[in-house]
Design a protein around this motif. Structure first.
Motif, mmCIF file in Angstrom:
data_model
loop_
_atom_site.group_PDB
_atom_site.id
_atom_site.type_symbol
_atom_site.label_atom_id
_atom_site.label_comp_id
_atom_site.label_asym_id
_atom_site.label_seq_id
_atom_site.Cartn_x
_atom_site.Cartn_y
_atom_site.Cartn_z
ATOM 1 N N ARG A 1 0.820 -1.212 0.000
ATOM 2 C CA ARG A 1 0.000 0.000 0.000
ATOM 3 C C ARG A 1 0.856 1.265 0.000
ATOM 4 O O ARG A 1 0.517 2.249 -0.658
ATOM 5 C CB ARG A 1 -0.929 -0.037 1.216
ATOM 6 C CG ARG A 1 -1.924 1.077 1.244
ATOM 7 C CD ARG A 1 -2.996 0.851 2.255
ATOM 8 N NE ARG A 1 -2.474 0.842 3.606
ATOM 9 C CZ ARG A 1 -3.232 0.869 4.685
ATOM 10 N NH1 ARG A 1 -4.545 0.881 4.564
ATOM 11 N NH2 ARG A 1 -2.709 0.865 5.883
ATOM 12 N N TRP B 1 0.612 4.257 -2.614
ATOM 13 C CA TRP B 1 0.342 5.596 -2.091
ATOM 14 C C TRP B 1 1.349 6.611 -2.638
ATOM 15 O O TRP B 1 0.975 7.715 -3.051
ATOM 16 C CB TRP B 1 0.371 5.578 -0.562
ATOM 17 C CG TRP B 1 0.104 6.910 0.052
ATOM 18 C CD1 TRP B 1 1.012 7.761 0.608
ATOM 19 C CD2 TRP B 1 -1.171 7.557 0.169
ATOM 20 N NE1 TRP B 1 0.384 8.899 1.064
ATOM 21 C CE2 TRP B 1 -0.963 8.786 0.803
ATOM 22 C CE3 TRP B 1 -2.461 7.204 -0.197
ATOM 23 C CZ2 TRP B 1 -1.992 9.682 1.079
ATOM 24 C CZ3 TRP B 1 -3.491 8.096 0.075
ATOM 25 C CH2 TRP B 1 -3.242 9.311 0.704
ATOM 26 N N PRO C 1 -3.505 9.334 4.859
ATOM 27 C CA PRO C 1 -2.448 8.449 4.369
ATOM 28 C C PRO C 1 -2.329 7.176 5.197
ATOM 29 O O PRO C 1 -2.544 7.230 6.406
ATOM 30 C CB PRO C 1 -1.178 9.294 4.499
ATOM 31 C CG PRO C 1 -1.562 10.573 5.154
ATOM 32 C CD PRO C 1 -3.026 10.584 5.399
ATOM 33 N N PRO C 2 -1.976 6.065 4.607
ATOM 34 C CA PRO C 2 -1.847 5.804 3.171
ATOM 35 C C PRO C 2 -3.072 5.094 2.601
ATOM 36 O O PRO C 2 -2.944 4.152 1.827
ATOM 37 C CB PRO C 2 -0.634 4.890 3.119
ATOM 38 C CG PRO C 2 -0.787 4.033 4.361
ATOM 39 C CD PRO C 2 -1.433 4.944 5.388
#
Length: 166
Positions: A30, A34, A80-81
């Motif tokens: 991820r 991101w 985030p993320p």
């Protein structure tokens, strides 16, 4: 529908808008995905030159120089993320919110992109364009950035037109 063309999205009509939801499983963590969505040197490889102020209310500027389209909007959601949202619009144009959601699953990432367009606009065109850009994102994550896959876009647009709710 042409079974040779695989599209990752679903389209539904809302009261005064279209919603397109595209989903991809990506074999990268991820955080890597991101970075592709938010870091200037990364998203230029699959989207276009530009910049994001990474906070709610921050400025979004994306310049598709070849087409003359420039996006100037603001960050609508930022977590985030896992979440980034902004409008795919400029100035006094209608809002066209984009919502990028990232989840972790099976050693990779599920990316869900939700696109909202006013009812009078071409959701098949928008979804097909994002199918092509998601292909570009996947290639960039593999370290082999590609140019906009125009044939893929044309085929995906036809496939989306065939599944439009009436």
């Amino acid at each position: 529908m042409n079974n040779d063309i695989i599209v990752s999205g679903r389209i539904r009509r809302l009261a005064d808008a279209w919603e397109g939801r595209l989903e991809r499983w990506i074999e990268h963590d991820r955080e890597a995905v991101w970075r592709m969505l938010t870091e200037r040197q990364q998203f230029v490889q699959w989207l276009a030159p530009g910049s994001f102020e990474l906070r709610c209310g921050g400025r979004v500027h994306i310049d598709f120089g070849d087409s003359g389209v420039v996006i100037d909007s603001t960050v609508l959601a930022f977590d985030p993320p896992q979440l980034l949202a902004y409008s795919w619009s400029s100035g006094d144009e209608p809002e066209r919110p984009l919502r990028w959601e990232l989840g972790t699953v099976d050693g990779g990432t599920v990316l869900t992109l939700t696109v909202l367009l006013p009812a009078q606009e071409d959701i098949a065109k928008a979804c097909a364009g994002f199918e092509a850009h998601l292909d570009m994102l996947a290639a960039a994550l593999e370290g082999v950035p590609i140019r906009f896959p125009f044939e893929r876009y044309v085929a995906a647009r036809r496939a989306y037109q065939e599944i439009l709710p009436r």
